[in-house]
Design a protein around this motif. Structure first.
Motif, PDB file in Angstrom:
ATOM      1  N   HIS A 110       0.829  -1.207   0.000  1.00 41.37           N
ATOM      2  CA  HIS A 110       0.000   0.000   0.000  1.00 41.37           C
ATOM      3  C   HIS A 110       0.864   1.258   0.000  1.00 41.37           C
ATOM      4  O   HIS A 110       0.578   2.220  -0.716  1.00 41.37           O
ATOM      5  CB  HIS A 110      -0.898  -0.016   1.236  1.00 41.37           C
ATOM      6  N   LEU A 111       1.932   1.252   0.809  1.00 41.63           N
ATOM      7  CA  LEU A 111       2.768   2.440   0.964  1.00 41.63           C
ATOM      8  C   LEU A 111       3.845   2.570  -0.106  1.00 41.63           C
ATOM      9  O   LEU A 111       4.139   3.682  -0.564  1.00 41.63           O
ATOM     10  CB  LEU A 111       3.441   2.428   2.339  1.00 41.63           C
ATOM     11  N   PHE A 112       4.433   1.449  -0.511  1.00 45.72           N
ATOM     12  CA  PHE A 112       5.642   1.502  -1.336  1.00 45.72           C
ATOM     13  C   PHE A 112       5.529   0.821  -2.692  1.00 45.72           C
ATOM     14  O   PHE A 112       6.445   0.923  -3.514  1.00 45.72           O
ATOM     15  CB  PHE A 112       6.830   0.881  -0.573  1.00 45.72           C
ATOM     16  N   GLY A 113       4.448   0.099  -2.936  1.00 47.46           N
ATOM     17  CA  GLY A 113       4.325  -0.630  -4.190  1.00 47.46           C
ATOM     18  C   GLY A 113       5.014  -1.981  -4.137  1.00 47.46           C
ATOM     19  O   GLY A 113       5.287  -2.519  -3.071  1.00 47.46           O
ATOM     20  N   MET A 114       5.315  -2.523  -5.299  1.00 50.35           N
ATOM     21  CA  MET A 114       5.907  -3.862  -5.384  1.00 50.35           C
ATOM     22  C   MET A 114       7.427  -3.806  -5.247  1.00 50.35           C
ATOM     23  O   MET A 114       8.080  -2.931  -5.818  1.00 50.35           O
ATOM     24  CB  MET A 114       5.542  -4.518  -6.711  1.00 50.35           C
ATOM     25  N   PRO A 115       7.988  -4.739  -4.486  1.00 44.68           N
ATOM     26  CA  PRO A 115       9.447  -4.797  -4.373  1.00 44.68           C
ATOM     27  C   PRO A 115      10.080  -5.311  -5.660  1.00 44.68           C
ATOM     28  O   PRO A 115       9.433  -5.987  -6.462  1.00 44.68           O
ATOM     29  CB  PRO A 115       9.663  -5.783  -3.216  1.00 44.68           C
ATOM     30  N   GLU A 116      11.362  -5.005  -5.838  1.00 39.95           N
ATOM     31  CA  GLU A 116      12.084  -5.489  -7.010  1.00 39.95           C
ATOM     32  C   GLU A 116      12.607  -6.906  -6.804  1.00 39.95           C
ATOM     33  O   GLU A 116      12.824  -7.637  -7.768  1.00 39.95           O
ATOM     34  CB  GLU A 116      13.246  -4.544  -7.331  1.00 39.95           C
ATOM     35  N   ASN A 117      12.806  -7.273  -5.540  1.00 40.06           N
ATOM     36  CA  ASN A 117      13.358  -8.589  -5.250  1.00 40.06           C
ATOM     37  C   ASN A 117      12.906  -9.029  -3.863  1.00 40.06           C
ATOM     38  O   ASN A 117      12.654  -8.184  -2.989  1.00 40.06           O
ATOM     39  CB  ASN A 117      14.880  -8.537  -5.320  1.00 40.06           C
ATOM     40  N   ILE A 118      12.794 -10.332  -3.656  1.00 38.64           N
ATOM     41  CA  ILE A 118      12.368 -10.880  -2.371  1.00 38.64           C
ATOM     42  C   ILE A 118      13.304 -12.009  -1.976  1.00 38.64           C
ATOM     43  O   ILE A 118      13.620 -12.882  -2.794  1.00 38.64           O
ATOM     44  CB  ILE A 118      10.921 -11.424  -2.452  1.00 38.64           C
ATOM     45  N   ARG A 119      13.743 -11.991  -0.721  1.00 35.72           N
ATOM     46  CA  ARG A 119      14.529 -13.094  -0.163  1.00 35.72           C
ATOM     47  C   ARG A 119      13.856 -13.532   1.132  1.00 35.72           C
ATOM     48  O   ARG A 119      13.697 -12.730   2.051  1.00 35.72           O
ATOM     49  CB  ARG A 119      15.969 -12.674   0.112  1.00 35.72           C
ATOM     50  N   ALA A 120      13.457 -14.803   1.200  1.00 27.67           N
ATOM     51  CA  ALA A 120      12.627 -15.257   2.311  1.00 27.67           C
ATOM     52  C   ALA A 120      13.218 -16.482   2.996  1.00 27.67           C
ATOM     53  O   ALA A 120      13.935 -17.283   2.390  1.00 27.67           O
ATOM     54  CB  ALA A 120      11.224 -15.581   1.813  1.00 27.67           C
ATOM     55  N   ASN A 121      12.898 -16.602   4.274  1.00 25.50           N
ATOM     56  CA  ASN A 121      13.225 -17.781   5.076  1.00 25.50           C
ATOM     57  C   ASN A 121      12.014 -18.129   5.928  1.00 25.50           C
ATOM     58  O   ASN A 121      11.196 -17.265   6.243  1.00 25.50           O
ATOM     59  CB  ASN A 121      14.418 -17.514   6.003  1.00 25.50           C
ATOM     60  N   GLY A 122      11.906 -19.388   6.320  1.00 25.37           N
ATOM     61  CA  GLY A 122      10.790 -19.777   7.169  1.00 25.37           C
ATOM     62  C   GLY A 122      11.056 -21.078   7.888  1.00 25.37           C
ATOM     63  O   GLY A 122      11.958 -21.846   7.518  1.00 25.37           O
ATOM     64  N   PHE A 123      10.281 -21.315   8.917  1.00 28.71           N
ATOM     65  CA  PHE A 123      10.369 -22.548   9.697  1.00 28.71           C
ATOM     66  C   PHE A 123       9.070 -23.311   9.522  1.00 28.71           C
ATOM     67  O   PHE A 123       7.994 -22.827   9.880  1.00 28.71           O
ATOM     68  CB  PHE A 123      10.599 -22.229  11.178  1.00 28.71           C
ATOM     69  N   LYS A 124       9.177 -24.524   8.952  1.00 34.09           N
ATOM     70  CA  LYS A 124       7.992 -25.326   8.699  1.00 34.09           C
ATOM     71  C   LYS A 124       7.787 -26.358   9.805  1.00 34.09           C
ATOM     72  O   LYS A 124       8.742 -26.937  10.322  1.00 34.09           O
ATOM     73  CB  LYS A 124       8.101 -26.043   7.348  1.00 34.09           C
ATOM     74  N   LEU A 125       6.523 -26.583  10.110  1.00 32.65           N
ATOM     75  CA  LEU A 125       6.151 -27.629  11.055  1.00 32.65           C
ATOM     76  C   LEU A 125       5.980 -28.952  10.303  1.00 32.65           C
ATOM     77  O   LEU A 125       6.003 -28.996   9.075  1.00 32.65           O
ATOM     78  CB  LEU A 125       4.849 -27.247  11.761  1.00 32.65           C
ATOM     79  N   ASP A 126       5.786 -30.018  11.040  1.00 28.80           N
ATOM     80  CA  ASP A 126       5.646 -31.335  10.425  1.00 28.80           C
ATOM     81  C   ASP A 126       4.428 -31.440   9.511  1.00 28.80           C
ATOM     82  O   ASP A 126       4.378 -32.290   8.624  1.00 28.80           O
ATOM     83  CB  ASP A 126       5.550 -32.424  11.507  1.00 28.80           C
ATOM     84  N   THR A 127       3.446 -30.585   9.715  1.00 28.90           N
ATOM     85  CA  THR A 127       2.230 -30.613   8.898  1.00 28.90           C
ATOM     86  C   THR A 127       2.440 -30.018   7.514  1.00 28.90           C
ATOM     87  O   THR A 127       1.572 -30.134   6.643  1.00 28.90           O
ATOM     88  CB  THR A 127       1.103 -29.822   9.591  1.00 28.90           C
ATOM     89  N   GLY A 128       3.572 -29.334   7.318  1.00 30.14           N
ATOM     90  CA  GLY A 128       3.814 -28.639   6.065  1.00 30.14           C
ATOM     91  C   GLY A 128       3.473 -27.171   6.126  1.00 30.14           C
ATOM     92  O   GLY A 128       3.833 -26.397   5.226  1.00 30.14           O
TER      93      GLY A 128
END
Length: 324
Positions: A189-207
């Protein structure tokens, strides 16, 4: 305006409670998979009609609008059916679980001339709207940090071997879709679309993911987002410029936004009601219906679609998959 409800949970309760503060709002009907649950909800909110058949619910001529608060994976099918029956639809975030689904809903809204809006409350609350319209100058933006961490009571059950909907990836749920969306939408809403995304996450056993973070690159500045259903964080979200900074008390429902110069002097403050945080989204939705608009000028279809695009990319990078 008479509303029918899909989803008989606490969020629908809050929607009705907030709607009671809006002139012309009338809770009317409910769809549930069982008569027992439908009748329970009818009595709880003094509704008129109950349905256990979704087609019959959507075909009813007795109400104009549908609020959808079912598990995320069901939003698309339910919304599409309602739209095809010329019902106006307001859908809990995320509106759909993948980009292509919302593209279809947007086209259907135009085809059937009905209002379709994602119920992203934060961008419609008065502190956020006033802050956005004030065009605050804190110099060149260099960094933003938006976060939403809320320890889920369902996580205790998960650790004891009981898996509830909040941690079932087959329902389109998880930390990113349930909480992370609140960090992504206001950035778009404030800045528009990013040019690039780098993501990390922690998944549970359920996926499903329990928590995660991402860096959204806007070339001249970076925005970090983080979200979790397995820990809490109470510090404010921030936007930092060369000449000052902004502190947002809670990105999911801003009630206090403060603007400071670089020396820490308070320059502006925007405050709002913390009691009825869904009231403004109901007002906006009903206004769009009355004005025969297919979309809000604030929570536009483009902004919803762009938010889902970012969610899609984050999910891809952290390996959370949905069966669609």
């Amino acid at each position: 305006m008479k509303f029918g409800f899909i989803g008989t949970n606490w969020i629908s309760d809050k929607f009705i409670e907030n709607g009671s503060q809006v002139e012309g709002f009338e809770p009317y009907a409910v769809f549930s998979r069982t008569d027992e649950r439908a009748n329970y909800y009818k009595e709880k909110h003094q509704l008129i009609e109950t349905f256990t058949n979704l087609d019959q619910f959507c075909e009813s001529p007795n109400f104009e609008a549908v609020y959808i608060a079912s598990p995320n994976a069901f939003h698309f099918e339910q919304a599409a059916l309602a739209i095809k029956n010329k019902k106006h639809v307001i859908i809990e975030k995320p509106a759909t679980i993948i980009q292509a689904q919302f593209e279809t809903l947007s086209k259907l809204a135009s085809e059937y001339n009905v209002t379709v809006m994602e119920a992203m409350k934060s961008t419609l609350l008065s502190p956020f709207v006033e802050f956005t319209n004030a065009k605050i100058d804190i110099g060149e933006i260099r960094y933003a940090d938006f976060h939403y961490h809320q320890y889920s009571s369902r996580y205790d059950k998960y650790k004891n071997g009981i898996v509830e909907n909040a941690f079932k990836s087959e329902l389109g749920n998880g930390a990113l879709m349930d909480l992370g969306v609140y960090t992504v939408a206001p950035i778009i809403h404030l800045f528009g679309m990013p040019e690039n995304i780098r993501a990390n996450g922690f998944k549970l056993d359920t996926g499903a993911d329990g928590q995660g973070n991402a860096i959204l690159d806007f070339n001249t500045f970076q925005a970090t987002i983080s979200y979790s259903k397995i820990c809490d964080r109470v510090s404010p979200s921030e936007i930092i410029g060369e000449n000052g900074y902004v502190m947002i008390d809670k990105i999911s429902a801003p009630s206090n936004i403060k603007v400071f110069n670089r020396d820490g002097e308070l320059l502006n403050e925007f405050t709002g009601d913390e009691t009825y945080t869904m009231k403004e989204e109901i007002i906006e939705f009903m206004k769009c219906v009355k004005e025969n608009k297919i979309e809000s000028t604030i929570n536009t279809h483009e902004r919803t679609l762009n938010t889902i695009k970012v969610l899609d990319e984050i999910r891809k990078q952290i390996g959370v998959e949905f069966n669609v």
